[in-house]
Structure formats: C-alpha cells, structure tokens
Design a protein around this motif. Structure first.
Motif, PDB file in Angstrom:
ATOM      1  N   ARG A  36      10.207   0.848  10.422  1.00 26.77           N
ATOM      2  CA  ARG A  36       9.536  -0.445  10.335  1.00 26.77           C
ATOM      3  C   ARG A  36      10.607  -1.480  10.036  1.00 26.77           C
ATOM      4  O   ARG A  36      11.425  -1.287   9.137  1.00 26.77           O
ATOM      5  N   THR A  69      -5.385   0.621   7.919  1.00 23.85           N
ATOM      6  CA  THR A  69      -4.487   1.648   8.426  1.00 23.85           C
ATOM      7  C   THR A  69      -4.903   1.998   9.846  1.00 23.85           C
ATOM      8  O   THR A  69      -6.070   2.293  10.108  1.00 23.85           O
ATOM      9  N   THR A  75       0.451   4.009  11.196  1.00 25.24           N
ATOM     10  CA  THR A  75       0.876   5.397  11.003  1.00 25.24           C
ATOM     11  C   THR A  75       1.641   5.887  12.231  1.00 25.24           C
ATOM     12  O   THR A  75       1.636   5.251  13.282  1.00 25.24           O
ATOM     13  N   TYR A  79       7.307  -8.420  13.064  1.00 31.39           N
ATOM     14  CA  TYR A  79       7.528  -7.084  12.524  1.00 31.39           C
ATOM     15  C   TYR A  79       7.602  -6.102  13.677  1.00 31.39           C
ATOM     16  O   TYR A  79       6.810  -6.177  14.623  1.00 31.39           O
ATOM     17  N   TRP A 116       2.003  -8.506   3.391  1.00 33.02           N
ATOM     18  CA  TRP A 116       1.833  -7.838   4.683  1.00 33.02           C
ATOM     19  C   TRP A 116       1.742  -6.330   4.485  1.00 33.02           C
ATOM     20  O   TRP A 116       0.882  -5.664   5.052  1.00 33.02           O
ATOM     21  N   SER A 117       2.617  -5.794   3.645  1.00 29.12           N
ATOM     22  CA  SER A 117       2.621  -4.353   3.397  1.00 29.12           C
ATOM     23  C   SER A 117       1.342  -3.891   2.702  1.00 29.12           C
ATOM     24  O   SER A 117       0.912  -2.756   2.892  1.00 29.12           O
ATOM     25  N   GLU A 118       0.747  -4.758   1.907  1.00 26.79           N
ATOM     26  CA  GLU A 118      -0.512  -4.414   1.244  1.00 26.79           C
ATOM     27  C   GLU A 118      -1.690  -4.469   2.214  1.00 26.79           C
ATOM     28  O   GLU A 118      -2.678  -3.769   2.025  1.00 26.79           O
ATOM     29  N   THR A 136      -5.955  -2.202   2.416  1.00 24.34           N
ATOM     30  CA  THR A 136      -5.048  -1.923   3.514  1.00 24.34           C
ATOM     31  C   THR A 136      -5.816  -1.452   4.744  1.00 24.34           C
ATOM     32  O   THR A 136      -6.657  -0.559   4.652  1.00 24.34           O
ATOM     33  N   TYR A 169      -0.496   4.481  15.488  1.00 25.69           N
ATOM     34  CA  TYR A 169       0.448   3.859  16.423  1.00 25.69           C
ATOM     35  C   TYR A 169      -0.151   3.725  17.821  1.00 25.69           C
ATOM     36  O   TYR A 169       0.012   2.686  18.470  1.00 25.69           O
ATOM     37  N   ASP A 186      -0.949  -1.024   7.547  1.00 20.85           N
ATOM     38  CA  ASP A 186      -0.098   0.148   7.689  1.00 20.85           C
ATOM     39  C   ASP A 186      -0.326   0.743   9.066  1.00 20.85           C
ATOM     40  O   ASP A 186      -1.468   0.997   9.459  1.00 20.85           O
ATOM     41  N   PHE A 221       7.746  -2.009  14.895  1.00 23.61           N
ATOM     42  CA  PHE A 221       7.405  -0.635  14.556  1.00 23.61           C
ATOM     43  C   PHE A 221       7.914   0.264  15.684  1.00 23.61           C
ATOM     44  O   PHE A 221       7.623   0.013  16.851  1.00 23.61           O
TER      45      PHE A 221
END
Length: 150
Positions: free
Chosen positions: A86, A4, A81, A146, A74-76, A2, A7, A79, A148
């Motif tokens: 989401r 990470t 933060t 997606y 996608w989630s794997e 992932t 934002y 991410d 956020f």
C-alpha cells in the motif's frame, strides 16, 4: 467503522462514501511533537499564551499536521484485502479551509472518487475532508492518491 473490500472488487468502488471516523482531540502535545518533527516552532502553534492575542485567539495546529491526519483517517475508514503493498502516492488538491484550534475535536471523512488500474494494481483518488466539531467549515479538504498492489 472500517469498510473492508477484496482486491478483486476494487474496480467497482468509485463513488463509495466511506463515512466518518470517530472524533479525536488535537492536543498541545501533538502540536508540539509535530513542531519538533518539522522544525516549525512558530508561536501561533507552540506558544498558547501568546497565541491568545494572535489572529485565531488560541494556539492552532499546523495545517500540515491536520493534513497528515488524512492518512490516519483513511486507514481507519478503508481496508483493501489481498494486497502486498500500500502506497500513499500523493495529493492532487489541498485546501486549509479553517484553522484547528488546540483542544478542538476533528474527524475525517472520505469518498472514493476514482479507481484507476495501474501496472500491478489500482490507484484510488479519494476526496477527504477533515471537519472540526461544531464548526461550519471544514479544516481541510484534499484529494489523496493511494496505490494498492497485488
């Protein structure tokens, strides 16, 4: 693995290649559960014996089952933060390039193509590919959207 990211760093992510997930096996059980959830019990998906004589030589996953796994992959892979919400906003383009035979292993890859500021957050356009272990063509190519929100 992932990736990470905070934002605040979202605007600079366009062009980021997130790599690939681990392989997962597409089992008959998964196909049958999807058939039950969608009321799509076509024999090419749920009747392995009959499917041996069908166009693909084996039972195959529903195209939409393969597509739905883009969310898992996608989630794997990614991410963001420091967000409160989401949202899977939709798809711009989808192609089911190759059937996924039951028992095949697939994995997902993603490249963040665009990051656009929207009211209260960011929208990501993500080029996603699901590939089949040992195949020359992918199972699915799609551009997922997606959102956020901070």
């Amino acid at each position: 693995m992932t990736t990470t990211v905070a934002y605040a760093d979202a605007p600079g992510l366009a062009g980021t290649d997130l790599g690939w997930t681990d392989w997962i096996e597409v089992t008959q059980e998964r196909v049958d559960l999807f058939a039950d959830a969608t009321d799509d019990h076509q024999w090419i998906h749920v009747d392995p014996e009959r499917a041996k004589d069908g166009p693909f030589g084996a039972a195959v996953a529903h195209g939409f089952l393969s597509l739905s796994l883009t969310v898992k992959f996608w989630s794997e892979l990614f991410d963001l933060t420091d967000v409160t919400t989401r949202v899977n906003y939709g798809l711009d383009k989808v192609r089911f390039v190759s059937p996924v035979k039951v028992g095949a292993k697939i994995r997902g890859g993603a490249v963040i193509a665009e990051v656009t500021e929207i009211a209260g957050g960011y929208q990501f356009a993500v080029d996603q590919t699901i590939e089949i272990d040992g195949a020359t063509k992918p199972a699915v190519v799609a551009r997922g959207l997606y959102r956020f929100y901070a």
